[in-house]
Design an enzyme around this catalytic site. Structure first.
Site, mmCIF file in Angstrom:
data_model
loop_
_atom_site.group_PDB
_atom_site.id
_atom_site.type_symbol
_atom_site.label_atom_id
_atom_site.label_comp_id
_atom_site.label_asym_id
_atom_site.label_seq_id
_atom_site.Cartn_x
_atom_site.Cartn_y
_atom_site.Cartn_z
ATOM 1 N N LEU A 64 -26.297 -81.167 145.457
ATOM 2 C CA LEU A 64 -26.875 -79.836 145.630
ATOM 3 C C LEU A 64 -26.279 -78.884 146.702
ATOM 4 C CD1 LEU A 64 -30.213 -81.084 144.907
ATOM 5 C CD2 LEU A 64 -29.013 -79.761 143.153
ATOM 6 N N PRO A 65 -26.087 -77.570 146.781
ATOM 7 C CA PRO A 65 -25.429 -76.859 147.448
ATOM 8 C C PRO A 65 -25.947 -76.611 149.059
ATOM 9 C CG PRO A 65 -26.714 -75.370 145.934
ATOM 10 C CD PRO A 65 -26.798 -76.723 145.471
ATOM 11 N N THR A 92 -24.450 -82.618 151.382
ATOM 12 C CA THR A 92 -24.385 -82.808 152.785
ATOM 13 C C THR A 92 -25.370 -82.263 153.486
ATOM 14 O OG1 THR A 92 -21.852 -82.730 152.665
ATOM 15 C CG2 THR A 92 -22.882 -82.055 154.592
ATOM 16 N N LYS A 167 -19.597 -87.709 157.536
ATOM 17 C CA LYS A 167 -19.399 -86.559 156.545
ATOM 18 C C LYS A 167 -19.000 -85.466 157.302
ATOM 19 C CE LYS A 167 -18.886 -84.100 152.843
ATOM 20 N NZ LYS A 167 -17.835 -84.142 152.187
ATOM 21 N N LYS A 235 -21.630 -74.018 156.844
ATOM 22 C CA LYS A 235 -22.789 -74.911 156.873
ATOM 23 C C LYS A 235 -22.242 -76.276 157.678
ATOM 24 C CE LYS A 235 -23.867 -77.608 153.633
ATOM 25 N NZ LYS A 235 -24.143 -78.208 152.117
#
Length: 299
Positions: A64-65, A92, A167, A235
Protein backbone atom coordinates in the site's frame (compact mmCIF):
# COMPACT_ATOMS: atom_id res chain seq x y z
CA UNK A 1 -1.39 -21.78 0.73
CA UNK A 2 -4.16 -19.45 -0.36
CA UNK A 3 -2.85 -15.88 -0.32
CA UNK A 4 -4.88 -12.71 -0.50
CA UNK A 5 -3.14 -9.71 -2.08
CA UNK A 6 -4.35 -6.16 -1.43
CA UNK A 7 -2.83 -3.24 -3.34
CA UNK A 8 -2.22 -3.81 -7.04
CA UNK A 9 -0.04 -0.88 -7.99
CA UNK A 10 3.16 -1.18 -9.99
CA UNK A 11 4.85 -3.38 -7.40
CA UNK A 12 1.91 -5.27 -5.96
CA UNK A 13 0.44 -6.42 -9.27
CA UNK A 14 3.79 -7.85 -10.35
CA UNK A 15 4.37 -9.67 -7.06
CA UNK A 16 0.86 -11.13 -7.10
CA UNK A 17 1.44 -12.31 -10.67
CA UNK A 18 4.62 -14.08 -9.57
CA UNK A 19 2.64 -15.97 -6.94
CA UNK A 20 0.15 -17.05 -9.58
CA UNK A 21 2.89 -18.23 -11.91
CA UNK A 22 4.35 -20.32 -9.09
CA UNK A 23 1.03 -22.12 -8.67
CA UNK A 24 -0.34 -20.44 -5.55
CA UNK A 25 -4.05 -19.81 -5.14
CA UNK A 26 -4.37 -16.01 -5.09
CA UNK A 27 -7.32 -13.74 -4.36
CA UNK A 28 -6.84 -10.04 -5.02
CA UNK A 29 -8.43 -6.69 -4.19
CA UNK A 30 -7.72 -3.09 -5.14
CA UNK A 31 -9.83 0.04 -5.09
CA UNK A 32 -9.52 0.04 -8.88
CA UNK A 33 -10.57 -3.28 -10.35
CA UNK A 34 -8.90 -2.43 -13.67
CA UNK A 35 -5.56 -2.87 -11.87
CA UNK A 36 -6.44 -6.54 -11.49
CA UNK A 37 -7.32 -7.22 -15.14
CA UNK A 38 -4.15 -9.13 -16.02
CA UNK A 39 -4.24 -11.06 -12.76
CA UNK A 40 -7.86 -12.10 -13.23
CA UNK A 41 -7.10 -13.19 -16.78
CA UNK A 42 -4.23 -15.28 -15.39
CA UNK A 43 -6.48 -17.08 -12.90
CA UNK A 44 -6.62 -14.92 -9.78
CA UNK A 45 -9.86 -14.65 -7.80
CA UNK A 46 -11.47 -11.28 -7.12
CA UNK A 47 -12.74 -10.10 -3.73
CA UNK A 48 -15.29 -7.33 -3.45
CA UNK A 49 -13.54 -5.65 -0.51
CA UNK A 50 -10.52 -5.97 1.75
CA UNK A 51 -12.72 -7.55 4.42
CA UNK A 52 -14.21 -9.98 1.90
CA UNK A 53 -10.72 -11.04 0.84
CA UNK A 54 -9.49 -11.53 4.41
CA UNK A 55 -12.33 -13.90 5.17
CA UNK A 56 -11.56 -16.14 2.18
CA UNK A 57 -7.81 -16.71 2.37
CA UNK A 58 -5.20 -18.30 4.63
CA UNK A 59 -2.86 -15.30 4.73
CA UNK A 60 -3.08 -11.65 3.65
CA UNK A 61 -0.38 -9.66 1.84
CA UNK A 62 -0.66 -5.88 1.59
CA UNK A 63 1.33 -3.49 -0.61
CA UNK A 64 0.00 0.00 0.00
CA UNK A 65 1.12 3.60 -0.65
CA UNK A 66 1.18 5.03 2.88
CA UNK A 67 0.92 4.14 6.58
CA UNK A 68 -2.48 5.85 6.68
CA UNK A 69 -3.82 3.52 4.00
CA UNK A 70 -2.30 0.54 5.79
CA UNK A 71 -4.17 1.50 8.96
CA UNK A 72 -7.48 1.71 7.10
CA UNK A 73 -7.00 -1.64 5.39
CA UNK A 74 -5.87 -3.32 8.59
CA UNK A 75 -9.03 -2.18 10.38
CA UNK A 76 -11.05 -4.00 7.72
CA UNK A 77 -8.98 -7.15 7.40
CA UNK A 78 -7.96 -8.10 10.95
CA UNK A 79 -11.47 -8.89 12.25
CA UNK A 80 -12.00 -11.26 9.30
CA UNK A 81 -8.69 -13.15 9.45
CA UNK A 82 -8.57 -16.59 11.01
CA UNK A 83 -6.66 -17.49 14.16
CA UNK A 84 -3.04 -18.21 13.27
CA UNK A 85 -3.15 -16.36 9.96
CA UNK A 86 -0.20 -14.24 8.85
CA UNK A 87 -0.36 -10.65 7.72
CA UNK A 88 2.54 -9.94 5.36
CA UNK A 89 3.12 -6.20 4.96
CA UNK A 90 5.16 -5.17 1.90
CA UNK A 91 4.57 -1.42 2.26
CA UNK A 92 7.37 0.83 3.47
CA UNK A 93 6.54 1.71 7.08
CA UNK A 94 8.39 3.29 9.96
CA UNK A 95 9.74 0.92 12.58
CA UNK A 96 7.40 2.22 15.30
CA UNK A 97 4.43 1.70 12.98
CA UNK A 98 5.51 -1.88 12.27
CA UNK A 99 5.73 -2.68 15.98
CA UNK A 100 2.41 -1.00 16.77
CA UNK A 101 0.60 -2.78 13.95
CA UNK A 102 2.12 -6.12 14.97
CA UNK A 103 0.79 -5.67 18.49
CA UNK A 104 -2.63 -4.79 17.11
CA UNK A 105 -2.61 -7.90 14.90
CA UNK A 106 -1.49 -10.13 17.78
CA UNK A 107 -4.54 -9.02 19.71
CA UNK A 108 -6.63 -10.65 16.96
CA UNK A 109 -4.53 -13.83 16.90
CA UNK A 110 -2.76 -12.78 13.69
CA UNK A 111 1.04 -12.78 13.32
CA UNK A 112 2.83 -10.16 11.26
CA UNK A 113 5.74 -10.48 8.87
CA UNK A 114 7.20 -7.26 7.42
CA UNK A 115 8.42 -7.71 3.87
CA UNK A 116 9.88 -4.61 2.25
CA UNK A 117 11.56 -5.20 -1.11
CA UNK A 118 14.23 -3.45 -3.12
CA UNK A 119 15.47 -3.48 -6.69
CA UNK A 120 12.74 -1.85 -8.75
CA UNK A 121 9.47 -2.71 -10.44
CA UNK A 122 11.22 -4.23 -13.48
CA UNK A 123 12.84 -6.87 -11.23
CA UNK A 124 9.52 -7.50 -9.48
CA UNK A 125 7.97 -8.29 -12.87
CA UNK A 126 10.66 -10.93 -13.42
CA UNK A 127 10.38 -12.38 -9.91
CA UNK A 128 13.91 -11.20 -9.18
CA UNK A 129 13.38 -8.44 -6.65
CA UNK A 130 15.28 -8.63 -3.35
CA UNK A 131 13.12 -9.48 -0.34
CA UNK A 132 13.91 -8.24 3.17
CA UNK A 133 11.64 -10.06 5.63
CA UNK A 134 11.56 -9.17 9.30
CA UNK A 135 9.83 -11.20 11.99
CA UNK A 136 9.95 -14.61 13.62
CA UNK A 137 12.18 -17.16 11.88
CA UNK A 138 9.43 -19.79 11.76
CA UNK A 139 7.18 -17.37 9.84
CA UNK A 140 9.92 -16.64 7.33
CA UNK A 141 10.38 -20.38 6.86
CA UNK A 142 6.64 -20.99 6.52
CA UNK A 143 6.30 -18.41 3.75
CA UNK A 144 9.68 -19.01 2.10
CA UNK A 145 8.15 -20.68 -1.01
CA UNK A 146 6.03 -17.56 -1.60
CA UNK A 147 8.97 -15.25 -0.94
CA UNK A 148 11.12 -17.17 -3.41
CA UNK A 149 8.32 -17.05 -5.98
CA UNK A 150 8.16 -13.26 -5.75
CA UNK A 151 11.87 -12.57 -5.32
CA UNK A 152 15.35 -13.70 -6.09
CA UNK A 153 17.43 -13.05 -2.98
CA UNK A 154 15.84 -13.29 0.48
CA UNK A 155 17.58 -11.74 3.50
CA UNK A 156 15.95 -12.31 6.91
CA UNK A 157 16.94 -9.07 8.62
CA UNK A 158 15.93 -10.06 12.16
CA UNK A 159 12.93 -9.35 14.39
CA UNK A 160 10.05 -7.09 13.46
CA UNK A 161 11.25 -3.54 12.90
CA UNK A 162 14.67 -4.49 11.54
CA UNK A 163 13.51 -4.63 7.93
CA UNK A 164 12.02 -1.16 8.07
CA UNK A 165 15.48 0.19 8.88
CA UNK A 166 17.34 -1.60 6.07
CA UNK A 167 14.63 -0.71 3.55
CA UNK A 168 14.95 2.97 4.39
CA UNK A 169 18.74 2.69 4.12
CA UNK A 170 18.61 1.14 0.65
CA UNK A 171 16.12 3.72 -0.60
CA UNK A 172 18.12 6.58 0.91
CA UNK A 173 21.22 5.37 -0.94
CA UNK A 174 19.28 5.06 -4.20
CA UNK A 175 18.05 8.66 -4.00
CA UNK A 176 21.53 9.96 -3.15
CA UNK A 177 22.98 7.95 -6.04
CA UNK A 178 20.34 9.39 -8.36
CA UNK A 179 21.28 12.94 -7.43
CA UNK A 180 24.95 12.10 -7.99
CA UNK A 181 24.17 10.39 -11.30
CA UNK A 182 22.28 13.48 -12.52
CA UNK A 183 25.17 15.76 -11.69
CA UNK A 184 27.71 13.41 -13.30
CA UNK A 185 25.75 13.17 -16.54
CA UNK A 186 25.34 16.94 -16.66
CA UNK A 187 29.07 17.39 -16.11
CA UNK A 188 29.73 15.04 -19.02
CA UNK A 189 27.24 16.87 -21.26
CA UNK A 190 28.57 20.35 -20.47
CA UNK A 191 32.09 19.01 -20.94
CA UNK A 192 31.24 18.14 -24.54
CA UNK A 193 31.25 14.35 -24.16
CA UNK A 194 29.01 11.94 -26.04
CA UNK A 195 26.47 11.08 -23.33
CA UNK A 196 25.86 7.52 -24.48
CA UNK A 197 29.59 6.82 -24.47
CA UNK A 198 29.98 8.57 -21.12
CA UNK A 199 27.21 6.41 -19.63
CA UNK A 200 28.99 3.27 -20.87
CA UNK A 201 32.33 4.45 -19.47
CA UNK A 202 30.81 5.17 -16.05
CA UNK A 203 29.12 1.75 -16.04
CA UNK A 204 32.52 0.13 -16.56
CA UNK A 205 34.23 2.26 -13.91
CA UNK A 206 34.66 2.39 -10.16
CA UNK A 207 31.97 5.09 -10.15
CA UNK A 208 29.23 2.71 -11.34
CA UNK A 209 26.05 2.03 -9.38
CA UNK A 210 22.80 0.12 -9.80
CA UNK A 211 21.04 3.48 -10.08
CA UNK A 212 23.36 4.64 -12.86
CA UNK A 213 22.65 1.48 -14.85
CA UNK A 214 18.88 1.70 -14.43
CA UNK A 215 17.55 5.18 -13.69
CA UNK A 216 20.46 6.80 -15.48
CA UNK A 217 19.29 5.11 -18.67
CA UNK A 218 15.77 6.48 -18.16
CA UNK A 219 17.16 10.00 -17.75
CA UNK A 220 19.02 9.69 -21.05
CA UNK A 221 15.82 8.48 -22.71
CA UNK A 222 13.84 11.38 -21.24
CA UNK A 223 10.98 9.25 -19.92
CA UNK A 224 12.24 9.24 -16.30
CA UNK A 225 9.65 6.48 -15.86
CA UNK A 226 10.85 4.24 -13.03
CA UNK A 227 7.31 3.73 -11.64
CA UNK A 228 8.21 5.46 -8.36
CA UNK A 229 7.13 9.01 -7.66
CA UNK A 230 8.51 12.03 -5.84
CA UNK A 231 6.02 11.80 -2.96
CA UNK A 232 7.18 8.26 -2.20
CA UNK A 233 10.81 9.36 -2.33
CA UNK A 234 10.10 12.16 0.14
CA UNK A 235 8.30 9.75 2.46
CA UNK A 236 11.27 7.38 2.52
CA UNK A 237 13.82 10.18 2.94
CA UNK A 238 11.74 11.43 5.86
CA UNK A 239 11.97 8.02 7.49
CA UNK A 240 15.76 8.01 6.95
CA UNK A 241 16.22 11.43 8.53
CA UNK A 242 14.06 10.37 11.49
CA UNK A 243 16.33 7.36 12.03
CA UNK A 244 19.36 9.63 11.77
CA UNK A 245 18.05 11.80 14.58
CA UNK A 246 17.07 8.78 16.67
CA UNK A 247 20.40 6.99 16.28
CA UNK A 248 22.56 10.10 16.42
CA UNK A 249 23.87 9.78 12.87
CA UNK A 250 24.37 12.97 10.81
CA UNK A 251 22.91 12.33 7.36
CA UNK A 252 24.23 15.29 5.41
CA UNK A 253 23.79 13.78 1.95
CA UNK A 254 20.28 12.53 2.75
CA UNK A 255 19.29 16.00 3.96
CA UNK A 256 20.61 17.67 0.81
CA UNK A 257 18.89 15.08 -1.36
CA UNK A 258 15.60 15.63 0.46
CA UNK A 259 15.79 19.34 -0.35
CA UNK A 260 16.35 18.48 -4.02
CA UNK A 261 13.19 16.37 -3.96
CA UNK A 262 11.27 19.18 -2.25
CA UNK A 263 12.30 21.45 -5.12
CA UNK A 264 11.33 18.80 -7.68
CA UNK A 265 7.90 18.43 -6.09
CA UNK A 266 7.38 22.18 -6.24
CA UNK A 267 8.37 22.17 -9.91
CA UNK A 268 6.66 19.02 -11.21
CA UNK A 269 4.25 17.77 -8.52
CA UNK A 270 4.44 14.86 -6.12
CA UNK A 271 3.14 12.38 -8.68
CA UNK A 272 6.06 13.06 -11.04
CA UNK A 273 8.66 10.33 -11.46
CA UNK A 274 11.50 10.37 -8.92
CA UNK A 275 14.34 10.58 -11.54
CA UNK A 276 12.93 13.97 -12.52
CA UNK A 277 15.30 15.52 -10.01
CA UNK A 278 17.64 15.37 -13.03
CA UNK A 279 15.21 17.61 -14.91
CA UNK A 280 15.70 20.29 -12.26
CA UNK A 281 19.32 20.50 -13.38
CA UNK A 282 18.34 20.34 -17.05
CA UNK A 283 15.89 23.20 -16.62
CA UNK A 284 18.30 25.27 -14.54
CA UNK A 285 21.07 25.00 -17.16
CA UNK A 286 18.79 24.82 -20.21
CA UNK A 287 20.64 21.67 -21.21
CA UNK A 288 18.95 18.33 -21.87
CA UNK A 289 20.48 14.98 -21.02
CA UNK A 290 19.47 12.88 -24.03
CA UNK A 291 21.22 10.10 -25.89
CA UNK A 292 19.85 7.66 -28.47
CA UNK A 293 19.35 3.97 -27.78
CA UNK A 294 18.18 4.10 -24.16
CA UNK A 295 14.86 2.54 -23.03
CA UNK A 296 11.78 4.40 -21.86
CA UNK A 297 11.00 1.64 -19.33
CA UNK A 298 13.13 -0.95 -17.56
CA UNK A 299 12.45 -4.58 -18.44
Amino acid sequence: MHYGYIGLGNLGANCAMCLLRAGFDVTVFDLYKDNAADLLAAGANWADSAADLAGKVDHVITCLPSPAVTAKVLAQTLPMMGEGATWIEMSTLGRDEVLAYAELAAGQGVRMLELPVTGGVHLAARGEITMLPGGDADLVELHMPALQAMGDLVFHMGPLGASSIIKVITNMLAFIHLKACSEALMLAKRGGLDLGQAWQAIRASSGNSFVHETEGALILNGSYDVAFNIDLALKDLGFALDFGREFGVPLDLAGMTEQTYVAAKAAYGGAAQSPMIAKLLEDLLDTDLRAPGFPDRLT
